[in-house]
Design a protein around this motif. Structure first.
Motif, short mmCIF file in Angstrom:
data_model
loop_
_atom_site.label_atom_id
_atom_site.label_comp_id
_atom_site.label_asym_id
_atom_site.label_seq_id
_atom_site.Cartn_x
_atom_site.Cartn_y
_atom_site.Cartn_z
N LEU A 49 0.80 -1.21 0.00
CA LEU A 49 0.00 0.00 0.00
C LEU A 49 0.84 1.27 0.00
O LEU A 49 0.30 2.36 -0.02
CB LEU A 49 -0.94 0.00 1.22
N ALA A 50 2.16 1.13 0.05
CA ALA A 50 3.01 2.31 0.18
C ALA A 50 2.85 3.28 -0.99
O ALA A 50 3.04 4.48 -0.82
CB ALA A 50 4.47 1.88 0.29
N TRP A 51 2.48 2.77 -2.17
CA TRP A 51 2.38 3.63 -3.34
C TRP A 51 0.96 4.02 -3.66
O TRP A 51 0.71 4.71 -4.66
CB TRP A 51 3.02 2.94 -4.55
N ILE A 86 -2.12 -1.12 -12.17
CA ILE A 86 -2.96 -0.99 -10.98
C ILE A 86 -2.20 -1.38 -9.72
O ILE A 86 -2.43 -0.84 -8.64
CB ILE A 86 -4.23 -1.84 -11.13
N GLY A 87 -1.27 -2.31 -9.82
CA GLY A 87 -0.59 -2.81 -8.64
C GLY A 87 -1.50 -3.82 -7.93
O GLY A 87 -2.40 -4.38 -8.52
N PRO A 88 -1.29 -4.03 -6.62
CA PRO A 88 -0.35 -3.28 -5.78
C PRO A 88 1.01 -3.94 -5.61
O PRO A 88 1.82 -3.48 -4.81
CB PRO A 88 -1.09 -3.28 -4.43
N SER A 89 1.29 -5.02 -6.35
CA SER A 89 2.52 -5.77 -6.11
C SER A 89 3.72 -5.22 -6.86
O SER A 89 4.86 -5.60 -6.57
CB SER A 89 2.31 -7.24 -6.49
N VAL A 90 3.51 -4.32 -7.84
CA VAL A 90 4.62 -3.75 -8.60
C VAL A 90 4.76 -2.27 -8.25
O VAL A 90 3.87 -1.47 -8.55
CB VAL A 90 4.39 -3.91 -10.12
N ASP A 95 10.58 13.64 -6.42
CA ASP A 95 9.81 13.44 -5.19
C ASP A 95 8.38 13.04 -5.51
O ASP A 95 7.71 13.64 -6.35
CB ASP A 95 9.80 14.73 -4.36
N VAL A 96 7.89 12.03 -4.81
CA VAL A 96 6.54 11.55 -5.01
C VAL A 96 5.54 12.57 -4.46
O VAL A 96 5.82 13.25 -3.46
CB VAL A 96 6.34 10.18 -4.34
#
Length: 331
Positions: A7-9, A244-248, A267-268
């Motif tokens: 979930l970090a991204w 979509i992720g969330p694994s990549v 920077d994000v």
């Protein structure tokens, strides 16, 4: 990978640049933002999909605006979905979250659930508006609704109005991860050639619907054209699960797609669902109405009510608080 890492991204936009190709871009992932937008309304599935696509476009395009600026995307059509409106509010300070809100208006009895979402739009226009704040004139650019998707409309806008080759790869839908309640997720990549390319625009009209310019119609010199085509070839290899992720992670996705282009990330930018409506703003909106108009708006209970289309907030005011007379009394 742990759930925390997964979930970090979520709800972020990662800007990047491909140094060897003179191309910039953004990778966006939306999760809670979409839930915040869509849970406010009971949209039919096609309308939900259009709002999700529009919100994702807004996140990627909005990341380029400056602090405290506002970006708005709007679709107006004569189809079953009459309007879609989104706003991106730039953060007030570095490191803070940007805010996104969105809503759609539609004719429920005209929605055809068996038709693709984009087919629910008729003739109309796709608009981009940038508000730089007090003392400045808002910028607006429009392009016809065409091309088969809202992302294609956005690509045409950049080709027509900005003369910037621009591409989007997007995926969105309901996620059903094990152990997690079903919810909306969206992810996308935006590519854009750097403005200093000064592309020469084809003079005989574009190859898109209604003769609109497409990214490929903007002729670059041999080196830039080769770079643009190569990078887009790599973008075309991306699949929905990667977007979509969330694994990549977005950074891993960039390496997978563009490792030969020397990707460099910045920077994000975190984003969240947010609305700027307030009692004061509602009063300001109603300040253009005369006492007679306010009287017509007053309910049998002797109140004036207003609802925010974006977040569903409900405001109840005394008639003496709104309208021209209220402004005069305050003065």
């Amino acid at each position: 990978m742990s759930q925390v890492q997964k979930l970090a991204w979520d709800d972020t936009v990662l800007p990047f640049q491909l140094d060897k190709s003179d191309i910039r871009g953004r990778v966006a992932r939306l999760d809670g933002v979409l839930d915040g937008i869509l849970k406010q309304h009971d949209y039919p599935a096609p309308v939900e999909a259009l709002v999700a696509e529009m919100a994702l476009l807004t996140a990627m395009i909005g990341q380029t605006i400056k602090l405290r600026w506002k970006l708005s995307l709007q679709v107006q059509s004569n189809g079953p979905v009459r309007m879609i409106a989104t706003d991106y509010f730039g953060p007030t300070d570095e490191g803070e979250r940007a805010k996104i809100r969105a809503y759609a208006s539609f004719d429920a009895d005209r929605i055809d659930p068996d038709q693709p979402p984009f087919e629910q739009l008729g003739e109309g226009y796709f608009a981009v508006l940038i508000d730089q704040g007090k003392g400045t004139a808002p910028y607006q650019g429009i392009t016809p609704i065409a091309g088969g998707s809202l992302s294609a409309c956005a690509e045409s806008y950049f080709a027509q109005s900005e003369q910037l080759p621009t591409r989007f790869a997007m995926a969105f839908g309901r996620s059903s991860e094990p152990g997690v309640p079903e919810h909306w997720r969206a992810g996308g990549v935006m590519l854009q050639h750097m403005p200093k390319a000064s592309p020469f625009v084809a003079q005989d009209g574009g190859s898109g619907d209604q003769g609109l310019l497409r990214p490929e119609d903007i002729v670059l010199d041999d080196g830039d054209g080769e770079n643009w085509n190569r990078v887009n070839f790599h973008l075309d290899t991306v699949d929905a699960l990667e977007l979509i992720g969330p694994s990549v992670a977005p950074s891993d996705l960039l390496v997978r797609l563009f490792h030969e282009e020397a990707p460099r990330v910045f920077d994000v930018q975190p984003v969240t669902f947010g609305c700027t409506c307030s009692r004061e703003r509602v009063q300001q909106t109603l300040s253009i109405y005369s006492s007679r108009d306010i009287e017509k708006m007053t309910t049998e209970d002797g109140q004036v009510t207003a609802d925010c289309q974006f977040c569903g907030a409900h405001y109840v005011m005394d008639p003496s608080e709104v309208g021209m007379h209220a402004v005069q009394n305050d003065g």
